[in-house]
Scaffold this motif. Structure first.
Motif, PDB file in Angstrom:
ATOM      1  N   ARG A  66      45.256  34.785  25.053  1.00 40.50           N
ATOM      2  CA  ARG A  66      44.075  35.641  25.234  1.00 40.50           C
ATOM      3  C   ARG A  66      43.027  34.702  25.221  1.00 40.50           C
ATOM      4  NH1 ARG A  66      42.481  41.574  22.625  1.00 40.50           N
ATOM      5  NH2 ARG A  66      40.424  41.630  23.281  1.00 40.50           N
ATOM      6  N   PHE A 102      41.455  33.102  28.414  1.00 39.49           N
ATOM      7  CA  PHE A 102      40.776  33.849  29.655  1.00 39.49           C
ATOM      8  C   PHE A 102      39.131  34.237  29.147  1.00 39.49           C
ATOM      9  CE2 PHE A 102      45.569  34.463  29.867  1.00 39.49           C
ATOM     10  CZ  PHE A 102      45.596  34.189  31.298  1.00 39.49           C
ATOM     11  N   LYS A 103      38.686  34.318  30.250  1.00 42.39           N
ATOM     12  CA  LYS A 103      37.271  34.694  29.893  1.00 42.39           C
ATOM     13  C   LYS A 103      36.796  36.108  29.453  1.00 42.39           C
ATOM     14  CE  LYS A 103      35.335  31.620  33.541  1.00 42.39           C
ATOM     15  NZ  LYS A 103      34.705  31.162  34.879  1.00 42.39           N
ATOM     16  N   THR A 104      37.951  36.789  29.917  1.00 44.64           N
ATOM     17  CA  THR A 104      37.592  38.396  29.695  1.00 44.64           C
ATOM     18  C   THR A 104      38.929  39.005  29.214  1.00 44.64           C
ATOM     19  OG1 THR A 104      38.180  39.270  31.833  1.00 44.64           O
ATOM     20  CG2 THR A 104      35.814  38.671  31.411  1.00 44.64           C
ATOM     21  N   GLN A 111      40.307  41.893  30.379  1.00 44.41           N
ATOM     22  CA  GLN A 111      40.707  42.258  31.515  1.00 44.41           C
ATOM     23  C   GLN A 111      41.867  41.267  32.237  1.00 44.41           C
ATOM     24  OE1 GLN A 111      40.489  45.715  32.640  1.00 44.41           O
ATOM     25  NE2 GLN A 111      42.313  45.011  33.519  1.00 44.41           N
ATOM     26  N   GLU A 112      41.352  40.045  32.150  1.00 45.28           N
ATOM     27  CA  GLU A 112      41.981  38.911  32.619  1.00 45.28           C
ATOM     28  C   GLU A 112      43.395  38.503  32.016  1.00 45.28           C
ATOM     29  OE1 GLU A 112      39.165  35.608  33.016  1.00 45.28           O
ATOM     30  OE2 GLU A 112      38.299  36.436  34.708  1.00 45.28           O
ATOM     31  N   TYR A 113      43.154  38.691  30.807  1.00 50.02           N
ATOM     32  CA  TYR A 113      44.566  38.421  29.948  1.00 50.02           C
ATOM     33  C   TYR A 113      45.314  39.404  30.264  1.00 50.02           C
ATOM     34  CZ  TYR A 113      47.104  39.397  25.565  1.00 50.02           C
ATOM     35  OH  TYR A 113      47.901  39.476  24.471  1.00 50.02           O
ATOM     36  N   ASP A 131      45.835  41.420  32.824  1.00 55.20           N
ATOM     37  CA  ASP A 131      46.147  41.671  34.387  1.00 55.20           C
ATOM     38  C   ASP A 131      47.145  40.225  34.553  1.00 55.20           C
ATOM     39  OD1 ASP A 131      44.476  43.309  34.650  1.00 55.20           O
ATOM     40  OD2 ASP A 131      43.034  42.312  35.817  1.00 55.20           O
ATOM     41  N   PHE A 132      46.930  39.021  33.840  1.00 58.39           N
ATOM     42  CA  PHE A 132      47.524  37.945  34.120  1.00 58.39           C
ATOM     43  C   PHE A 132      49.239  37.962  34.143  1.00 58.39           C
ATOM     44  CE2 PHE A 132      49.399  33.697  33.610  1.00 58.39           C
ATOM     45  CZ  PHE A 132      48.764  32.947  34.420  1.00 58.39           C
ATOM     46  N   THR A 157      50.147  40.085  37.265  1.00 58.05           N
ATOM     47  CA  THR A 157      49.992  39.566  38.675  1.00 58.05           C
ATOM     48  C   THR A 157      50.362  38.270  38.691  1.00 58.05           C
ATOM     49  OG1 THR A 157      47.585  38.985  37.886  1.00 58.05           O
ATOM     50  CG2 THR A 157      47.869  41.149  38.692  1.00 58.05           C
ATOM     51  N   ASN A 158      50.552  37.372  37.562  1.00 60.66           N
ATOM     52  CA  ASN A 158      51.117  36.025  38.011  1.00 60.66           C
ATOM     53  C   ASN A 158      52.388  35.982  37.585  1.00 60.66           C
ATOM     54  OD1 ASN A 158      48.716  33.789  38.468  1.00 60.66           O
ATOM     55  ND2 ASN A 158      48.071  35.663  37.574  1.00 60.66           N
TER      56      ASN A 158
END
Length: 439
Positions: free
Chosen positions: A290, A293-295, A297-299, A301-302, A305-306
């Motif tokens: 975690r 990631f900058k946020t 939400q990015e954590y 999602d990753f 999505t990846n």
């Protein structure tokens, strides 16, 4: 009369003492039951009655009195009327035990998901596979080996065998089918490891860097690397015991932020020389992820999505703790078919339909035996390097979950084998039978 009163008082004191002594156990008992009920009903679409009579029918969990609120999407479990725990369902994050009443109405972020591909045939999509009959396969022997697991003793729920990218055997117990979500338990650790592999391939992380944990910088823990954590070889203290009150059970059923318990443990060994299986380490790793990631939400999602949605594991739900961290030690749900895609990704050395998610070097890293594990453990994967399964190739490796949840990867045979159930089983005999079905 005085004697009677004294006896009554002594009995009362004894009862109170027993309750006080066992109260922490009651907390865990009710917590396990409530969490499992909520996940089973709201994530896996089962009923309270089914879960109580199957998943929760072992001692002492079966002593809890369970209830479900379908409208508000929560489950409660009471331990002899002395203590009640509640688990709530959060869309996108699965079920979680509450610690305070305010947890029920707290705001939370939801991971953004990729759209499922229902047009491309399995395994790259969710449409029916293009069936192929392999002359090199003895289907009768294969199905016989699979059938042996489906009895009252083994309590198997699902078995799926992939050979050369095709489902060649698939069986479910009554009440389950290809759409049933199944809990991976500690197979979640292998998912966690994979996220590190993807991030390293993308250049966002180096697993041989020191663990970025501020609280360790003034003592010897500052020398622990991410690699040490991935290999369960950090030297940190941890008690992984599910038969009593332990670090593992307190973390899963009493903690708001499950990433912190292992962080706060002292060194009791030397990093890279002290292998010790620890669910706390896996959740610490989730917390470390975690921070990259900058946020938040990015954590969130990753992972999807990846990785998860990218390979079509669209049924999967990763459950998070109250602080919004994925519980990388234990909580992931998906269909057997989607779990098999995870195994296929490794069988293909990280290349999914022409796109490289991680490299073959990562597979080599993840499946290299950890010092002190006697050849049984890599980087959040289990190994057969010392031939513990004597009739199975040494290069077979697998994701392993409580009660015999398994995703086996057999590179030599071009096979992935998935098994789900409620009881451990004779893995060597089963795998031997499946392997010998190849002519």
């Amino acid at each position: 009369m005085k004697i009677f009163k004294r006896i009554l008082l002594l009995i009362l004191i004894t009862i109170v003492g027993v309750v006080i002594y066992n109260y922490p156990k009651l907390n865990l008992l009710a917590g396990y039951s409530a969490k499992n009920i909520a996940s089973s009903v709201f994530v896996a679409d089962r009923t309270l009655e089914f879960t109580d009579t199957t998943d929760n029918d072992f001692s002492p969990v079966n002593l809890a009195a369970d209830a479900i609120d379908l409208e508000n999407k929560n489950a409660t479990s009471s331990a002899f009327g002395l203590l009640t725990r509640k688990a709530i369902f959060r869309e996108g994050l699965g079920a979680v035990l509450t610690l305070e009443e305010s947890d029920e109405t707290a705001d939370y972020l939801v991971p953004r998901r990729l759209k499922a591909d229902n047009n491309t045939p399995y395994p790259y999509g969710n449409a029916p596979q293009i069936d192929t009959v392999f002359a090199s396969l003895d289907y009768d022997k294969l199905n016989e080996s699979v059938d042996l697991l489906f009895d009252a003793v083994h309590k198997t729920r699902a078995v799926l065998v992939i050979y050369k990218d095709k489902i060649v055997s698939e069986k479910y117990v009554d009440g389950f089918d290809k759409n049933s979500k199944l809990l991976g338990w500690s197979m979640t650790k292998s998912l966690l490891s994979t996220v590190f592999g993807i991030m390293e391939t993308q250049g966002g992380i180096n697993v041989f860097d020191k663990a970025p944990i501020a609280s360790w910088q003034n003592d010897d823990r500052k020398n622990i690397t991410i690699n040490n954590l991935l290999q369960m070889n950090s030297g940190l203290e941890w008690d992984e015991n599910y038969e009593k009150i332990s670090d593992a059970t307190k973390m899963l059923f009493l903690e708001r932020d499950m990433t912190k318990m292992q962080e706060n443990k002292p060194l009791v060994g030397t990093p890279n020389e002290s292998w010790n299986y620890s669910s706390g380490t896996s959740n610490l790793l989730s917390g470390i992820l975690r921070t990259y990631f900058k946020t938040h939400q990015e954590y969130l999602d990753f992972w999807y999505t990846n990785f998860i949605d990218k390979i079509g594991m669209n049924s999967m739900v990763l459950e998070a703790d109250l602080s919004g961290n994925y519980v990388g030690s234990s909580y992931s749900w998906a269909t057997a078919r989607d779990w098999s895609k995870f195994g296929l990704l490794y069988l293909k050395n990280g290349n999914w339909n022409g796109e490289e998610l991680f490299t073959k070097d990562w597979v080599t890293y993840a499946t290299t035996p950890t010092l002190g594990s006697n050849g049984t453990y890599g980087a959040q994967f289990w190994l057969n390097a010392e031939n513990d399964f004597k009739d199975v190739p040494k290069n077979m490796y697998y994701a392993d979950g409580f009660q015999g949840q398994r995703v086996y990867v057999l590179p030599d045979q071009e096979m992935v084998i998935v098994r789900f159930g409620l009881r451990n089983f004779d893995e060597n005999t089963f795998l031997k039978g499946v392997i010998e079905s190849i002519k």
